[in-house]
Design an enzyme around this catalytic site. Structure first.
Site, PDB file in Angstrom:
ATOM      1  N   CYS A  81    -116.056 -75.747 -56.965  1.00 54.22           N
ATOM      2  CA  CYS A  81    -114.768 -75.881 -56.251  1.00 54.22           C
ATOM      3  C   CYS A  81    -113.722 -74.868 -56.710  1.00 54.22           C
ATOM      4  CB  CYS A  81    -114.219 -77.293 -56.414  1.00 54.22           C
ATOM      5  SG  CYS A  81    -115.300 -78.545 -55.752  1.00 54.22           S
TER       6      CYS A  81
ATOM      7  N   HIS B  58    -106.225 -78.067 -56.086  1.00 54.49           N
ATOM      8  CA  HIS B  58    -107.505 -78.422 -55.468  1.00 54.49           C
ATOM      9  C   HIS B  58    -107.375 -79.833 -54.894  1.00 54.49           C
ATOM     10  CE1 HIS B  58    -111.647 -79.034 -54.733  1.00 54.49           C
ATOM     11  NE2 HIS B  58    -111.875 -79.802 -55.768  1.00 54.49           N
TER      12      HIS B  58
ATOM     13  N   ASN C 191    -112.284 -83.620 -49.967  1.00 51.34           N
ATOM     14  CA  ASN C 191    -112.539 -82.517 -50.894  1.00 51.34           C
ATOM     15  C   ASN C 191    -113.484 -81.522 -50.210  1.00 51.34           C
ATOM     16  OD1 ASN C 191    -113.468 -80.819 -52.901  1.00 51.34           O
ATOM     17  ND2 ASN C 191    -113.791 -82.449 -54.402  1.00 51.34           N
TER      18      ASN C 191
HETATM   19  C1  LIG Z   1    -114.976 -91.346 -57.421  1.00 51.41           C
HETATM   20  C2  LIG Z   1    -113.704 -92.113 -57.718  1.00 51.41           C
HETATM   21  C3  LIG Z   1    -112.843 -92.223 -56.480  1.00 51.41           C
HETATM   22  C4  LIG Z   1    -114.084 -93.526 -58.155  1.00 51.41           C
HETATM   23  O1  LIG Z   1    -112.916 -94.263 -58.484  1.00 51.41           O
HETATM   24  P1  LIG Z   1    -112.901 -95.135 -59.824  1.00 51.41           P
HETATM   25  O2  LIG Z   1    -111.584 -95.804 -59.853  1.00 51.41           O
HETATM   26  O3  LIG Z   1    -113.213 -94.209 -60.963  1.00 51.41           O
HETATM   27  O4  LIG Z   1    -114.018 -96.172 -59.549  1.00 51.41           O
HETATM   28  P2  LIG Z   1    -115.370 -96.490 -60.381  1.00 51.41           P
HETATM   29  O5  LIG Z   1    -116.349 -95.371 -60.211  1.00 51.41           O
HETATM   30  O6  LIG Z   1    -115.014 -96.876 -61.775  1.00 51.41           O
HETATM   31  O7  LIG Z   1    -115.883 -97.744 -59.600  1.00 51.41           O
HETATM   32  C5  LIG Z   1    -115.154 -98.966 -59.571  1.00 51.41           C
HETATM   33  C6  LIG Z   1    -115.932 -99.946 -58.745  1.00 51.41           C
HETATM   34  O8  LIG Z   1    -115.862 -99.554 -57.351  1.00 51.41           O
HETATM   35  C7  LIG Z   1    -117.169 -99.462 -56.794  1.00 51.41           C
HETATM   36  N1  LIG Z   1    -117.189 -98.411 -55.815  1.00 51.41           N
HETATM   37  C8  LIG Z   1    -117.508 -97.094 -55.982  1.00 51.41           C
HETATM   38  N2  LIG Z   1    -117.399 -96.452 -54.802  1.00 51.41           N
HETATM   39  C9  LIG Z   1    -116.991 -97.359 -53.891  1.00 51.41           C
HETATM   40  C10 LIG Z   1    -116.693 -97.291 -52.528  1.00 51.41           C
HETATM   41  N3  LIG Z   1    -116.786 -96.137 -51.847  1.00 51.41           N
HETATM   42  N4  LIG Z   1    -116.284 -98.404 -51.916  1.00 51.41           N
HETATM   43  C11 LIG Z   1    -116.172 -99.561 -52.554  1.00 51.41           C
HETATM   44  N5  LIG Z   1    -116.444 -99.694 -53.869  1.00 51.41           N
HETATM   45  C12 LIG Z   1    -116.844 -98.600 -54.511  1.00 51.41           C
HETATM   46  C13 LIG Z   1    -118.055 -99.163 -57.983  1.00 51.41           C
HETATM   47  O9  LIG Z   1    -119.385 -99.541 -57.708  1.00 51.41           O
HETATM   48  C14 LIG Z   1    -117.414-100.002 -59.066  1.00 51.41           C
HETATM   49  O10 LIG Z   1    -117.832-101.322 -58.900  1.00 51.41           O
HETATM   50  P3  LIG Z   1    -118.136-102.259 -60.170  1.00 51.41           P
HETATM   51  O11 LIG Z   1    -116.825-102.337 -60.913  1.00 51.41           O
HETATM   52  O12 LIG Z   1    -118.563-103.541 -59.558  1.00 51.41           O
HETATM   53  O13 LIG Z   1    -119.193-101.545 -60.951  1.00 51.41           O
HETATM   54  C15 LIG Z   1    -112.878 -91.432 -58.863  1.00 51.41           C
HETATM   55  O14 LIG Z   1    -113.551 -91.594 -60.099  1.00 51.41           O
HETATM   56  C16 LIG Z   1    -112.678 -89.969 -58.605  1.00 51.41           C
HETATM   57  O15 LIG Z   1    -111.996 -89.587 -57.682  1.00 51.41           O
HETATM   58  N6  LIG Z   1    -113.238 -89.104 -59.458  1.00 51.41           N
HETATM   59  C17 LIG Z   1    -113.117 -87.655 -59.297  1.00 51.41           C
HETATM   60  C18 LIG Z   1    -114.102 -87.212 -58.250  1.00 51.41           C
HETATM   61  C19 LIG Z   1    -113.856 -85.797 -57.817  1.00 51.41           C
HETATM   62  O16 LIG Z   1    -112.758 -85.464 -57.449  1.00 51.41           O
HETATM   63  N7  LIG Z   1    -114.904 -84.972 -57.858  1.00 51.41           N
HETATM   64  C20 LIG Z   1    -114.890 -83.635 -57.415  1.00 51.41           C
HETATM   65  C21 LIG Z   1    -114.126 -82.761 -58.365  1.00 51.41           C
HETATM   66  S1  LIG Z   1    -114.247 -81.119 -57.851  1.00 51.41           S
END
Ligand SMILES: CC(C)(COP(=O)(O)OP(=O)(O)OC[C@H]1O[C@@H](n2cnc3c(N)ncnc32)[C@H](O)[C@@H]1OP(=O)(O)O)[C@@H](O)C(=O)NCCC(=O)NCCS
Length: 330
Positions: free
Chosen positions: A114, A257, A287
């Site tokens: 990215c 970004h 993204n």
């Molecule tokens: C991916 C992201 C949105 C997840 O949010 P989070 O608050 O960290 O959530 P978690 O991964 O801890 O998951 C929390 C819960 O939601 C659930 N969950 C994950 N995706 C889900 C979705 N799309 N819908 C509903 N629930 C979801 C998980 O299974 C987890 O459930 P559990 O507590 O029962 O295990 C966040 O971590 C993020 O944005 N990370 C950066 C990603 C990114 O930008 N990547 C590219 C960089 S270039």
């Protein structure tokens, strides 16, 4: 002393097809409310069947070339930032050149995930310093929808397809397009496993007849990526400002970004740029990988969010990990 170069023209393209959060509710176990709360993303664009990375790149590039007042024949180098080229060979940049009707110039791909646009911009800065007549087409384009696991709710909600582009010339002085004042880039391979697309490459080669498994698609430890994205973009932006004698108060617009609106807001807050000066379009595009930064910059400029005279701080973060920041005076 930093070497400057000029963004003589900028452009962007996103496919027409919209995939909304309610569309995703029908594909995986998720809700609009969960996606909006955790990411701020409401919809993303998806390339139509048959539309490739180079097809999108050609549209963004044509806009940038026209905005620069050039024709494709004027371009001397093509740098394509992508992790999803149409093919490994021919390289994506030559596929783009074919669509633009350009030949007999240097054309190559750069993969910095990215962060690819800023990596290419820094290369263009070097090229235009070596050759003051160079007109470098820097285009970032990704069809991450082709590498998205549509069964994986933790990743498929995040990504979209798009392109962004700039024509870079040697420094034209103040008041001529966007004047790139300085760029800083960085990476840390220790965090590579946190965000991967392995399948089909030499670490996970494709073997004829074998099924395409999860390794062929984006796999990510979202929480770790989130933390590092905020820390890295903040740190490099503050360092870049300081080494150019600026403070966060001098920044008129922050173009980060567009990974996730929560990441964007955290970066703005930690750098010290007020929320109303932070450009956000992740809600409408998700993204878009390497395309994210130039797509945002181009849209911010055309909508008047960036105005002539503004000091713009761009910052990116991606798999690798790779990250960077640039200062542009429009
Ligand atoms: C991916 C992201 C949105 C997840 O949010 P989070 O608050 O960290 O959530 P978690 O991964 O801890 O998951 C929390 C819960 O939601 C659930 N969950 C994950 N995706 C889900 C979705 N799309 N819908 C509903 N629930 C979801 C998980 O299974 C987890 O459930 P559990 O507590 O029962 O295990 C966040 O971590 C993020 O944005 N990370 C950066 C990603 C990114 O930008 N990547 C590219 C960089 S270039």
């Amino acid at each position: 002393m930093s070497i400057h170069c000029t963004l003589a023209g900028i452009g962007r393209y996103a496919p027409d097809k919209i995939l909304s959060n309610s569309d995703l509710e029908k594909l995986v176990d998720t809700t609009d409310e969960w996606i909006v709360t955790r990411t701020g993303i409401r919809e993303r664009r998806i390339a139509d069947e048959g539309m490739t990375t180079a097809d999108m790149a050609a549209k963004a590039s044509a806009m940038a070339i026209e905005n620069a007042g050039f024709t494709p024949e004027d371009i001397t180098h093509i740098l394509l930032a992508t992790l999803t080229p149409d093919s490994a060979v021919p390289p994506g940049a030559t596929s783009l050149a074919l669509r633009l009707g350009i030949k007999h110039i240097a054309a190559m791909d750069v993969n910095a995930a990215c962060s690819g646009f800023l990596y290419c911009l820094d290369l263009a800065r070097a090229i235009t310093h070596m050759d003051s007549d160079a007109k470098v087409l820097v285009t970032a384009s990704d069809t991450l929808s082709h590498r998205t696991n549509w069964d994986d709710r933790t990743t498929c909600i995040l990504f979209g397809d798009a392109s962004g582009s700039a024509v870079v010339t040697a420094d034209q002085g103040p008041g001529k397009g966007g004047r790139v004042l300085d760029i800083m880039l960085s990476s840390d391979p220790a965090w590579g496993p946190m965000l991967t697309v392995h399948g089909g490459y030499s670490g996970h080669p494709y073997k004829k007849g074998q099924p395409i498994d999860d390794e062929y698609f984006i796999q990510m430890q979202g929480r770790e990526v989130y933390k590092h994205a905020v820390r890295s973009m903040t740190a490099i932006s503050l360092e870049l400002l300081a080494r150019n004698g600026y403070t966060p108060d001098d920044v008129d617009v922050l173009v980060p970004h567009q990974a996730n609106v929560r990441i964007i807001e955290a970066v703005g807050k930690k750098i010290g740029v007020p929320r109303e000066q932070v450009f956000v379009n992740a809600d409408r595009y998700g993204n878009t990988s390497a395309a994210s930064a130039p797509l945002a910059m181009s849209e911010a400029y055309d909508t008047g969010f960036i105005k002539p005279g503004h000091l713009v701080l761009m910052t990116t973060f991606g798999g690798g990990f790779t990250w960077g920041s640039a200062l542009v005076r429009f």
